[in-house]
Design a protein around this motif. Structure first.
Motif, PDB file in Angstrom:
ATOM      1  N   THR A 188      71.480 -50.323   2.021  1.00  0.00           N
ATOM      2  CA  THR A 188      70.584 -49.345   1.415  1.00  0.00           C
ATOM      3  C   THR A 188      70.724 -48.006   2.135  1.00  0.00           C
ATOM      4  O   THR A 188      70.385 -47.890   3.318  1.00  0.00           O
ATOM      5  N   THR A 189      71.238 -47.010   1.426  1.00  0.00           N
ATOM      6  CA  THR A 189      71.443 -45.692   2.017  1.00  0.00           C
ATOM      7  C   THR A 189      70.237 -44.808   1.720  1.00  0.00           C
ATOM      8  O   THR A 189      69.782 -44.737   0.574  1.00  0.00           O
ATOM      9  N   THR A 206      65.682 -43.803  -1.186  1.00  0.00           N
ATOM     10  CA  THR A 206      66.920 -44.560  -0.985  1.00  0.00           C
ATOM     11  C   THR A 206      67.750 -44.534  -2.253  1.00  0.00           C
ATOM     12  O   THR A 206      67.281 -44.082  -3.294  1.00  0.00           O
ATOM     13  N   ASP A 207      68.977 -45.036  -2.153  1.00  0.00           N
ATOM     14  CA  ASP A 207      69.868 -45.006  -3.317  1.00  0.00           C
ATOM     15  C   ASP A 207      69.699 -46.233  -4.199  1.00  0.00           C
ATOM     16  O   ASP A 207      70.490 -46.451  -5.105  1.00  0.00           O
ATOM     17  N   ARG A 208      68.670 -47.044  -3.945  1.00  0.00           N
ATOM     18  CA  ARG A 208      68.398 -48.162  -4.862  1.00  0.00           C
ATOM     19  C   ARG A 208      67.557 -47.671  -6.044  1.00  0.00           C
ATOM     20  O   ARG A 208      66.861 -46.665  -5.918  1.00  0.00           O
ATOM     21  N   PRO A 209      67.610 -48.388  -7.166  1.00  0.00           N
ATOM     22  CA  PRO A 209      66.703 -48.038  -8.258  1.00  0.00           C
ATOM     23  C   PRO A 209      65.251 -48.170  -7.766  1.00  0.00           C
ATOM     24  O   PRO A 209      64.964 -49.062  -6.958  1.00  0.00           O
ATOM     25  N   ASP A 210      64.378 -47.334  -8.244  1.00  0.00           N
ATOM     26  CA  ASP A 210      62.994 -47.286  -7.738  1.00  0.00           C
ATOM     27  C   ASP A 210      63.007 -47.299  -6.217  1.00  0.00           C
ATOM     28  O   ASP A 210      62.320 -48.101  -5.597  1.00  0.00           O
ATOM     29  N   GLY A 211      63.799 -46.441  -5.655  1.00  0.00           N
ATOM     30  CA  GLY A 211      64.120 -46.562  -4.237  1.00  0.00           C
ATOM     31  C   GLY A 211      63.238 -45.786  -3.282  1.00  0.00           C
ATOM     32  O   GLY A 211      63.581 -45.655  -2.107  1.00  0.00           O
ATOM     33  N   ASP A 212      62.125 -45.247  -3.764  1.00  0.00           N
ATOM     34  CA  ASP A 212      61.255 -44.509  -2.839  1.00  0.00           C
ATOM     35  C   ASP A 212      60.464 -45.465  -1.967  1.00  0.00           C
ATOM     36  O   ASP A 212      59.969 -46.483  -2.434  1.00  0.00           O
ATOM     37  N   LEU A 213      60.340 -45.116  -0.721  1.00  0.00           N
ATOM     38  CA  LEU A 213      59.542 -45.930   0.200  1.00  0.00           C
ATOM     39  C   LEU A 213      58.664 -44.974   0.997  1.00  0.00           C
ATOM     40  O   LEU A 213      59.162 -44.131   1.743  1.00  0.00           O
TER      41      LEU A 213
END
Lengths: 435, 96, 264
Positions: free
Chosen positions: A129-130, A147-154
């Motif tokens: 996960t970038t 992040t570069d994942r879908p729905d990737g906000d944390l």
């Protein structure tokens, strides 16, 4: 405002990130540790020696379980010219027994192991996960990462950026005033396989004892340094090259390693080694000169991302600074979250810890050393001058009587084209830095 | 393989690269066209930047160490856009 | 349970026994992607299943993160033979309508498990698929044949489909799904029949040694001639025949037996 998903997000699963996550999780915080590689350490490369003393407080008797290749019991510093070598060699049995001093280790092993302790403490490790950016609120405070994942906000109360030498996060947040290629060196190395017995014989060590050799004068016209470290059944041989010089000199990095490996003092040590891995990484080399702001609202910066790497000639340390700064960042984040103030003010405990410990004290003390070590005189003039002095001291010129040392030094200084004033000044700088 | 005999390709093949179909390095050929110094060509440890005979520049991204040297040494604003590859892709070290 | 994807936890060929370099193969990833697409278009649920030790849960968590609805691990060593793996899976998924598999595993590579599962379930099989598209409750699949030819199959349930690694690109899991999957509880069941260790070679296959009679001939020169004479090449084996698949298989087995490569 959206509620945070977790207390702390640590970006980067290297030594800084693992220690930050470990400490914050042990303090009872909800921690996520993000790693862009398939496992912690998979993207990481260094010269080859780690000084883990700081782990005594985090992992008692870490030496019983750490994935160490060899314990460094022998340290050499070599000055090379084309045909000469002056070596200062030190060895002690003390560093080959608990609590040990330095060790060679592979980063894919070391970082993976250390991140395992963060997980054991309760931090959630998410690999592959970038992080592509920061989430900031209307006041500019950092409130999470993208992040570069879908729905990737944390979203998190505190972000600890341990994203390495390129630290896109620290740059995005504007914590680096400017970045300049001259503050960076490129580390390039070869891992060469040799049988353990051959390594033991060539480097005069036994069991798990190993050698750390730093080399000045082996990088030709490109300012930098060389290194040679022993692992269990491989050796790491490489060079550290000043970026602008490398670019200007039209010399390829692997060609500079090849040249160093052919030096008469190095060739017998590396001969026959089979290339197992070729690798490269940038090093933040300039210490205090380049360090960014490390604390802002909602974010701390640690490890290489904060340029916390000590490249001071005879001291080449980075992983220990990363582990320590990560640990202090984790402590400060826990303090801030518990105190309900995650602004720069609430996170000041980090800056204080860095200032009060070796992390910044060593850098302050040695702040002139990186420039001195990479200066043209130290790089290109002094090795030859010193080697010639030593050669003449030990050369028997009968029937000529032995010349006095002072006369040799003066003559060789003049022959090398070094002005007396510069030599004295460099000596004084060195003395003040190292003394 | 001793270093006398190995080609650069063999050298690069000692490291593992999990190649993403999309490049993480983007080079703007228009900006590079009139660059005579070509720092990236010399400095990239993976030798990813190759000058062409017609004065152009081709680049590869597949066997990239993700070190950042290229954009650090580049003197041309906007010539090299460089990001980390997608999570899970790119170089995977073992004995470093 | 209607769609099942069979996943195997494998190590990187160069790094056996190193969990850092383990996961599912590209072929298994493709299978998972097709299973997920089929579930989306038909409204069915996907169950990811593996036979392996606790470490194998890594691939199940990856599947859950990507959108599989359920995951089951059948306890068993990684060395379980292909026939036992197939039996254990088939016994557990008797009501499956679709079973997706990678065409063969990275470590052993026989590709027999999907075929055995199909036999157990009495299902259709479409194995070694290089292209597939999901059309309602059917699958249009392309299979590679000799001579660059292709076989187009329309497969209907119940069926087992095994796909090559490049057939589909597995979607990326969302961050929330990765986090949830990491702490999901994975049910573990025991195999219904005993498992045997697979006997397989870790070196390239070589036919067993055969006893060759000494060359005939009264003199050394004659014997040497027999051994080296190119004329003997007339005895070289090789037949090109065009037969129906079943007959061709029988013919190959017979030839191998005659030549001594098969013991019985």
């Amino acid at each position: 405002m959206t509620a945070p998903d977790v207390d702390v997000v640590v970006v980067g699963g290297g030594p800084a990130g693992a220690c930050a996550a470990m400490v914050a999780a042990r303090a009872g915080l909800d921690v996520v540790l993000l790693e862009r590689g398939p496992f912690p350490g998979s993207k990481n490369m260094y010269g080859g020696v780690v000084y883990p003393r700081i782990l005594d407080t985090l992992i008692p008797e870490w030496w019983l379980e750490a994935p160490v290749q060899r314990w460094v019991t022998r340290r050499s510093t070599m000055l090379l010219t084309e045909t000469q070598a002056v070596t200062i060699d030190f060895r002690t049995e003390a560093w080959g027994a608990p609590p040990y001093n330095g060790a060679t280790a592979y980063r894919p092993d070391w970082d993976h192991w250390l991140a395992g302790h963060a997980q054991a403490a309760g931090a959630q490790l998410i690999t592959d996960t970038t992080v592509i950016g920061l989430i900031r609120d209307e006041h500019g405070a950092v409130v999470g990462v993208r992040t570069d994942r879908p729905d990737g906000d944390l979203r998190a109360r505190v972000v600890i950026a341990c994203d390495g030498v390129n630290s896109f996060l620290a740059k995005e947040a504007g914590l680096y005033e400017h970045t300049d290629a001259k503050h960076y060196t490129l580390g390039v190395k070869e891992t060469l396989a040799l049988p353990k017995e051959t390594i033991d014989e060539r480097f005069a060590v036994r069991d798990r004892h190993g050698v750390d050799i730093e080399i000045i004068g082996a990088t030709g016209s490109v300012n930098g340094g060389g290194f040679l470290y022993t692992n269990l059944d491989t050796i790491a041989v490489g060079v550290v090259l000043k970026l602008p010089k490398l670019a200007a000199q039209a010399q390829r990095p692997e060609a500079i390693i090849a040249k160093m490996k052919q030096h008469p003092a190095i060739a017998p040590l590396v001969q026959g080694g089979e290339l197992k891995e070729y690798s490269a990484h940038l090093i933040p080399e300039a210490g205090l000169t380049m360090m960014p702001k490390m604390v802002m609202d909602g974010m701390l910066v640690a490890g290489d991302a904060a340029a916390l790497c000590l490249a001071a000639g005879i001291w080449l340390e980075g992983v220990n600074f990363a582990m320590a700064s990560g640990m202090y960042a984790g402590e400060a984040a826990a303090e801030a979250v518990r105190g309900g103030d995650v602004t720069a003010n609430g996170l000041q405990g980090y800056q204080r810890r860095l200032s009060d410990t070796f992390v910044l004290k060593d850098h302050r003390k040695l702040h002139r050393a990186p420039e001195l070590v990479l200066s043209d005189r130290v790089q290109h003039l002094y090795p030859g001058m010193v080697a010639n002095v030593v050669e003449r001291m030990f050369r028997v010129d009968n029937p000529e009587p032995k010349p006095g040392l002072r006369r040799i030094v003066t003559q060789e200084r003049q022959r090398a084209g070094v002005r007396r004033r510069d030599l004295l000044r460099d000596g004084w700088t060195g003395f003040r830095s190292f003394g | 393989m001793t270093d006398r005999t190995i080609s650069f390709q063999e050298r690069m093949d000692t490291a593992e690269f999990r190649v993403h179909p999309q490049a993480h390095i983007v080079v703007d050929g228009a900006v590079c066209a009139d660059c005579s110094t070509r720092e990236c060509v010399t400095a990239c440890p993976a030798n990813l930047f190759i000058p062409t005979s017609d004065g152009g520049l081709v680049f590869n991204y597949e066997q990239c160490f993700e070190c950042g040297t290229c954009y650090m040494v580049c003197n041309r604003e906007g010539a090299i856009s460089w990001n980390y590859p997608e999570g899970g892709y790119g170089v995977v070290f073992r004995r470093t | 349970m209607s769609i099942v994807v069979c996943l195997k936890w494998v190590s990187h060929p160069g790094e056996p026994h190193d969990s850092r370099f383990s996961g599912m193969s590209h072929a298994d990833q493709s299978a998972l992607e097709f299973a997920l697409q089929q579930a989306e278009s038909t409204g069915a649920t996907v169950t990811a299943i593996t036979v392996g030790p606790p470490g194998a849960e890594k691939v199940l968590r990856d599947a859950l993160a990507c959108g599989a609805h359920h995951a089951v691990r059948i306890e068993g060593p990684t060395t379980t033979s292909g026939t036992d793996v197939a039996t254990a899976i088939a016994d557990h998924i008797t009501d499956a309508r679709w079973v997706w598999c990678g065409d063969y595993s990275l470590d052993r590579g026989a590709g027999s498990v999907p075929a055995f599962i199909a036999a157990h379930l009495n299902a259709q099989q479409a194995l070694g698929i290089i292209h597939a598209s999901i059309e309602g409750d059917a699958v249009h699949a392309t299979r590679r044949l000799d001579g660059g030819r292709r076989e187009l199959l329309e497969v209907t349930a119940p069926a087992v489909v095994s796909v090559e690694g490049a057939t589909a690109r597995l979607r990326r899991a969302t961050l929330a799904a990765v986090r949830a999957a990491a702490s999901a509880t994975i049910p573990v069941v025991s195999a219904t029949t005993p498992m045997h260790r697979a006997e397989f070679m870790v070196r390239p296959y070589r036919p067993r040694a055969r006893v060759l009679p000494a060359p005939e001939g009264a003199t050394a020169l004659e014997r040497l001639r027999v051994l080296t004479d190119a004329a003997a090449a007339s005895a070289a084996r090789g037949d090109t025949v065009r037969l129906e698949p079943a007959d061709a298989a029988a013919r190959i087995v017979r030839a191998l037996r005659e030549w001594g490569y098969l013991a019985h």
